[in-house]
Write an enzyme that holds these catalytic residues in place. Structure first.
Site, PDB file in Angstrom:
ATOM      1  N   LEU A   1      -9.317  -1.952  -3.677  1.00 18.92           N
ATOM      2  CA  LEU A   1      -9.878  -3.296  -3.500  1.00 18.92           C
ATOM      3  C   LEU A   1      -9.912  -3.696  -2.035  1.00 18.92           C
ATOM      4  O   LEU A   1      -9.230  -3.105  -1.200  1.00 18.92           O
ATOM      5  CB  LEU A   1      -9.094  -4.340  -4.300  1.00 18.92           C
ATOM      6  CG  LEU A   1      -7.692  -4.747  -3.816  1.00 18.92           C
ATOM      7  CD1 LEU A   1      -7.248  -6.025  -4.544  1.00 18.92           C
ATOM      8  CD2 LEU A   1      -6.668  -3.660  -4.001  1.00 18.92           C
ATOM      9  N   CYS A   2     -10.725  -4.701  -1.751  1.00 18.10           N
ATOM     10  CA  CYS A   2     -10.834  -5.320  -0.442  1.00 18.10           C
ATOM     11  C   CYS A   2     -11.270  -4.293   0.608  1.00 18.10           C
ATOM     12  O   CYS A   2     -12.374  -3.785   0.549  1.00 18.10           O
ATOM     13  CB  CYS A   2      -9.537  -6.031  -0.086  1.00 18.10           C
ATOM     14  SG  CYS A   2      -9.720  -7.286   1.206  1.00 18.10           S
ATOM     15  N   HIS A   3     -10.414  -3.934   1.565  1.00 19.61           N
ATOM     16  CA  HIS A   3     -10.748  -2.894   2.539  1.00 19.61           C
ATOM     17  C   HIS A   3     -10.291  -1.502   2.079  1.00 19.61           C
ATOM     18  O   HIS A   3     -10.589  -0.512   2.739  1.00 19.61           O
ATOM     19  CB  HIS A   3     -10.138  -3.215   3.901  1.00 19.61           C
ATOM     20  CG  HIS A   3     -10.774  -4.385   4.586  1.00 19.61           C
ATOM     21  ND1 HIS A   3     -10.368  -5.684   4.355  1.00 19.61           N
ATOM     22  CD2 HIS A   3     -11.802  -4.465   5.471  1.00 19.61           C
ATOM     23  CE1 HIS A   3     -11.109  -6.513   5.081  1.00 19.61           C
ATOM     24  NE2 HIS A   3     -11.987  -5.800   5.765  1.00 19.61           N
TER      25      HIS A   3
END
Length: 288
Positions: free
Chosen positions: A185-187
């Site tokens: 998730l995210c980066h």
């Protein structure tokens, strides 16, 4: 009421390094996560299956202007998915590229969230003394591997070395070949770039996959304007993935999660709880 400062805060432990501004932390961090209980019906009772977490061992990320962002793995993005996976009955082994300790953005720790903090203390020995990924690679990718999935948490530190790691590439290729889950998730989806190392674009294994990822527009704009980062990133994650043929499903950050085959992704820290719920239930479906 005193207005919070939007200037990045100098990190006294490193030359030319900076933490996020007080103002940005007031927007982006919370002392209590949105964890609201477990959603699976019955936990896995066996000992055969585990999950491998590949986390960043690097804190400092150099910006285009030469300043260092004092970052790490985001605590909620790391610990909240772990919480659901762990309580669903799956032990989590921890690895970093160097074997050095996992770096966490301690300034984002949900210190008043008992469930998350209890999980943190349970796994602290593994976070402080992880395996070196190269040393366990043969076991991870073996025919009788105990691992059902690989989890790569977010935080800007995921942009540092993981996207260029041949060991991470080997794990991803194994996961795809053996139909294992990849959770990130995210980066964290920066890890998917490792699969492109030494490959022609047309052979990129995640081409046409749909994912959620942290938006480039925030890293190029708001994250600098509010002092979250001390400058612009050297390269943009979603842009790199799109160039390889990946389809990004989100524009902003709303807590969106997405499943494409065995790849489970989320857009930001806001997606941590939902991604953990999704991961736990998907892993329980395939656990014997």
């Amino acid at each position: 009421m005193t207005e919070l400062n939007k200037q990045p805060v100098p990190d006294r432990a490193e030359h030319n390094a900076f933490f996020p501004s007080d103002y940005s932390l007031s927007l982006y961090t919370t002392k209590v996560s949105d964890f609201d209980g477990f959603k699976f019906e019955k936990a896995y009772q066996g000992k055969k299956h585990k999950v491998l977490m590949i986390a960043s061992d690097e804190r400092y990320l150099e910006m285009k202007n030469g300043k260092l962002f004092s970052t790490g793995n985001h605590p909620i993005e790391t610990l909240l998915p772990m919480l659901h996976i762990h309580h669903a009955g799956f032990e989590i082994d921890v690895a970093t590229l160097s074997g050095n300790a996992v770096k966490l953005e301690m300034w984002a720790m949900p210190t008043e969230d008992k469930a998350v903090m209890d999980l943190y203390h349970t796994y602290l020995p593994k976070l402080q003394n992880p395996s070196k990924l190269a040393d366990i690679l043969a076991d991870v990718t073996a025919e009788n591997s105990p691992y059902l999935a690989v989890f790569i948490p977010g935080g800007h530190a995921a942009l540092h070395s993981i996207p260029f790691s041949r060991e991470v590439k080997s794990v991803l290729n194994w996961a795809l070949a053996q139909d294992k889950h990849i959770i990130t998730l995210c980066h964290g989806p920066a890890a998917l770039l490792a699969a492109a190392a030494d490959e022609n674009v047309e052979n990129y294994p995640f081409k046409d996959y749909e994912i959620c990822v942290f938006p480039d527009a925030l890293d190029e704009g708001a994250n600098i304007e509010i002092g979250y980062m001390p400058g612009k990133l050297q390269w943009l994650l979603a842009e790199k993935l799109i160039q390889l043929g990946v389809k990004v499903m989100n524009e902003g950050i709303s807590g969106q999660v997405h499943q494409d085959r065995k790849l489970l992704t989320g857009d930001s820290p806001l997606a941590s709880n939902a991604l953990g719920i999704l991961a736990a239930n998907e892993l329980l479906k395939v656990a014997e």
